[in-house]
Design a protein around this motif. Structure first.
Motif: not given
Length: 84
Positions: A1, A15, A19
């Protein structure tokens, strides 16, 4: 990450969805907003201590934007007769 802190809505959404592999459902967005809008909530206070008040405010706005986009997408799907 990634350790990069998102600075734009698109970076934040990448994100969250790519991620962190979190699906931005209506329910998830509502849950996060309920917590993040509650200034006295322990999780909100921890977020502000870690990321700062400016970033907290920005993340709330991004969740609100995602909520608005989700609502618009849902409306478009209804108009087209798509169940979702």
């Amino acid at each position: 990450m990634s350790t990069h802190i998102p600075e734009t809505f698109d970076e934040w959404r990448h994100c969250i969805e790519q991620e962190c592999r979190i699906v931005l459902t209506k329910e998830y967005i509502e849950q996060r907003l309920a917590i993040l809008r509650e200034l006295n909530h322990e999780e909100t206070q921890r977020f502000i201590r870690h990321y700062g008040e400016h970033h907290w405010q920005q993340v709330v706005r991004w969740f609100e934007r995602a909520q608005n986009q989700w609502g618009q997408t849902s409306l478009i799907m209804k108009e087209k007769g798509v169940k979702g």
